[in-house]
Design a protein around this motif. Sequence first.
Motif, PDB file in Angstrom:
ATOM      1  N   ARG A  72       0.878  -1.202   0.024  1.00 23.97           N
ATOM      2  CA  ARG A  72      -0.110  -0.031  -0.107  1.00 23.97           C
ATOM      3  C   ARG A  72       0.686   1.076  -0.036  1.00 23.97           C
ATOM      4  NH1 ARG A  72      -2.516  -2.832   4.471  1.00 23.97           N
ATOM      5  NH2 ARG A  72      -2.101  -0.882   5.566  1.00 23.97           N
ATOM      6  N   ILE A  73       1.812   1.305   1.070  1.00 20.72           N
ATOM      7  CA  ILE A  73       2.794   2.316   1.366  1.00 20.72           C
ATOM      8  C   ILE A  73       3.560   2.374  -0.750  1.00 20.72           C
ATOM      9  CG2 ILE A  73       4.751   3.670   2.123  1.00 20.72           C
ATOM     10  CD1 ILE A  73       2.024   2.931   3.710  1.00 20.72           C
ATOM     11  N   ALA A  77       2.952   6.399  -2.207  1.00 18.61           N
ATOM     12  CA  ALA A  77       4.478   7.164  -2.931  1.00 18.61           C
ATOM     13  C   ALA A  77       4.398   7.310  -4.254  1.00 18.61           C
ATOM     14  CB  ALA A  77       5.282   6.296  -1.718  1.00 18.61           C
ATOM     15  N   PHE A  78       4.425   6.007  -5.001  1.00 19.79           N
ATOM     16  CA  PHE A  78       5.516   6.049  -6.345  1.00 19.79           C
ATOM     17  C   PHE A  78       4.209   5.202  -6.938  1.00 19.79           C
ATOM     18  CE2 PHE A  78       8.721   5.496  -2.719  1.00 19.79           C
ATOM     19  CZ  PHE A  78       9.264   6.187  -3.538  1.00 19.79           C
ATOM     20  N   GLY A  79       2.834   5.364  -6.946  1.00 26.70           N
ATOM     21  CA  GLY A  79       2.370   4.645  -7.917  1.00 26.70           C
ATOM     22  C   GLY A  79       2.513   2.706  -7.910  1.00 26.70           C
ATOM     23  N   SER A  80       3.476   3.109  -7.331  1.00 25.31           N
ATOM     24  CA  SER A  80       4.329   0.875  -7.674  1.00 25.31           C
ATOM     25  C   SER A  80       5.657   1.022  -7.143  1.00 25.31           C
ATOM     26  CB  SER A  80       3.453   0.961  -8.610  1.00 25.31           C
ATOM     27  OG  SER A  80       4.206  -0.531  -8.515  1.00 25.31           O
ATOM     28  N   TRP A  81       5.651   0.188  -6.128  1.00 29.62           N
ATOM     29  CA  TRP A  81       7.133  -0.124  -6.462  1.00 29.62           C
ATOM     30  C   TRP A  81       7.832  -0.229  -7.697  1.00 29.62           C
ATOM     31  CZ3 TRP A  81       8.883   1.878  -2.101  1.00 29.62           C
ATOM     32  CH2 TRP A  81       7.888   1.350  -1.216  1.00 29.62           C
ATOM     33  N   ASP A  82       7.496  -1.000  -8.312  1.00 32.82           N
ATOM     34  CA  ASP A  82       8.080  -1.104 -10.022  1.00 32.82           C
ATOM     35  C   ASP A  82       8.370   0.821 -10.445  1.00 32.82           C
ATOM     36  OD1 ASP A  82       8.195  -3.602  -9.803  1.00 32.82           O
ATOM     37  OD2 ASP A  82       6.220  -3.591 -11.304  1.00 32.82           O
ATOM     38  N   TYR A 129       7.498   8.257   4.096  1.00 32.87           N
ATOM     39  CA  TYR A 129       7.156   9.033   4.892  1.00 32.87           C
ATOM     40  C   TYR A 129       5.794   9.376   4.718  1.00 32.87           C
ATOM     41  CZ  TYR A 129      11.471   9.373   6.562  1.00 32.87           C
ATOM     42  OH  TYR A 129      13.007   9.366   6.289  1.00 32.87           O
ATOM     43  N   THR A 130       5.129  10.298   4.147  1.00 36.73           N
ATOM     44  CA  THR A 130       3.869  10.328   3.957  1.00 36.73           C
ATOM     45  C   THR A 130       2.806   9.692   3.452  1.00 36.73           C
ATOM     46  OG1 THR A 130       4.907  12.298   2.830  1.00 36.73           O
ATOM     47  CG2 THR A 130       2.336  12.825   2.860  1.00 36.73           C
ATOM     48  N   ALA A 131       3.469   8.640   2.955  1.00 35.19           N
ATOM     49  CA  ALA A 131       1.908   7.795   2.648  1.00 35.19           C
ATOM     50  C   ALA A 131       1.977   6.926   3.854  1.00 35.19           C
ATOM     51  CB  ALA A 131       3.037   6.440   1.409  1.00 35.19           C
ATOM     52  N   ALA A 132       2.794   6.804   4.639  1.00 32.37           N
ATOM     53  CA  ALA A 132       3.085   5.621   5.575  1.00 32.37           C
ATOM     54  C   ALA A 132       1.761   6.715   6.598  1.00 32.37           C
ATOM     55  CB  ALA A 132       3.932   5.607   6.812  1.00 32.37           C
ATOM     56  N   VAL A 140       3.016  11.343  13.700  1.00 28.26           N
ATOM     57  CA  VAL A 140       4.605  11.161  14.058  1.00 28.26           C
ATOM     58  C   VAL A 140       5.031   9.651  13.467  1.00 28.26           C
ATOM     59  CG1 VAL A 140       6.537  10.936  15.141  1.00 28.26           C
ATOM     60  CG2 VAL A 140       4.745  11.962  15.966  1.00 28.26           C
ATOM     61  N   VAL A 141       6.417   9.578  12.713  1.00 22.79           N
ATOM     62  CA  VAL A 141       6.436   8.050  11.581  1.00 22.79           C
ATOM     63  C   VAL A 141       8.162   8.738  11.535  1.00 22.79           C
ATOM     64  CG1 VAL A 141       7.658   7.646   9.400  1.00 22.79           C
ATOM     65  CG2 VAL A 141       5.397   9.240   9.265  1.00 22.79           C
ATOM     66  N   VAL A 142       8.086   7.581  12.475  1.00 20.50           N
ATOM     67  CA  VAL A 142       9.900   6.865  13.263  1.00 20.50           C
ATOM     68  C   VAL A 142      10.844   6.362  12.077  1.00 20.50           C
ATOM     69  CG1 VAL A 142      11.081   5.777  15.256  1.00 20.50           C
ATOM     70  CG2 VAL A 142       9.455   7.129  15.809  1.00 20.50           C
ATOM     71  N   ASP A 143      11.645   7.142  11.906  1.00 25.47           N
ATOM     72  CA  ASP A 143      13.082   6.217  11.191  1.00 25.47           C
ATOM     73  C   ASP A 143      14.219   6.293  11.614  1.00 25.47           C
ATOM     74  OD1 ASP A 143      14.756   5.720   9.224  1.00 25.47           O
ATOM     75  OD2 ASP A 143      14.307   7.021   7.607  1.00 25.47           O
ATOM     76  N   SER A 144      13.947   4.548  12.262  1.00 26.20           N
ATOM     77  CA  SER A 144      15.753   5.050  12.621  1.00 26.20           C
ATOM     78  C   SER A 144      16.391   4.212  12.121  1.00 26.20           C
ATOM     79  CB  SER A 144      15.183   3.843  14.011  1.00 26.20           C
ATOM     80  OG  SER A 144      14.967   2.100  12.764  1.00 26.20           O
TER      81      SER A 144
END
Length: 335
Positions: A72-73, A77-82, A129-132, A140-144
């Motif tokens: 889904r993300i 985010a991109f229309g597709s991971w492809d 981040y925005t899609a999630a 809040v989005v957490v990126d580690s």
Amino acid sequence: MADTAERSENPVKVVFIGGLGRSGTTLLERLLGQLPGVVPLGEITHLWERDLVGNEMCACGATFSHCEFWQRIGQRAFGSWDEVDLERLNALKATVDRTRHIPALASKKLAPAQHQLVTEYAEYFEKIYTAAAKDTRANVVVDSSKHASLAYCLRWSPKIDLRVLHVVRDSRGVAYSWTKQVRRPESPTGDQMTRYSPAKAALLWNAQNAAFSLLARRGVPVRRVRYERVIQRPRKVIASLARFCGLDLADSDLNFLGDGWADLGPSHSAAGNPMRFTVGRIPIRPDEAWTEDLPDGTRRMVSTLTRPLLGRYGYLAEDEAVADEPAREEVSARD
């Protein structure tokens, strides 16, 4: 931030967990991820190679290509991971996202051509981040991802409201941890996590921690967090960090934390320490094996190499500490 491009009206709020690996960053991400309004994503810096190309396992147990959340993300985010141009992404990463580029990224102003490359690179992360955030309705989005160079890149994005948690741990414990063999359960070939010699780990500890200290002087909200304090007083620390992240919690929101334990729910961390797969009650206790197992000579060598920051962070005895560097922890540093 005054020295970056004007922000959009509704930038996505990102909490970036930074520091050298083996410092407790995954534990902190897992604890923050239990809070309402927070979505933890793992180490997004590794998503492209390990997940998009390598199709490794999400923390939920599904491979990346079969994880409904990440599919889904990708769609949002991109229309597709492809549609992700990995060749372009890798070229941008090599050009801007390296430790050696931090002095340029730390400037108050970038040259137009460099600014364009940095913001183009950061846009790949901003879209995730925005899609999630939209998918989970998180505040809040957490990126580690940990890497300081990535945090410096993200600071230039007008669509990211960046806050950084700078996690530090005693360099001698970190150096010892990097010598241990740890299997990566998500790897189909049973790969081991990267290992460093104590000397190299000490030098990397210096570089990463110094970089985050500089970031705090570039207008980015940075909160330093000692791993040992998280272990000793997890409820108090997480409550404090929640406020730093802009979260308004009720006391009951911290009921997943008890005296020496935490209850962890499932997540979709894309990459990181094997601890991201753990669900259920875990013990929270200090990892002090290094105090007995790290040879005396190695301990002295690591102490010598990292002495200035060890003193600043309060890890040396009073008579060993750097005289003009008072120990500070959990401090939000801004200029």
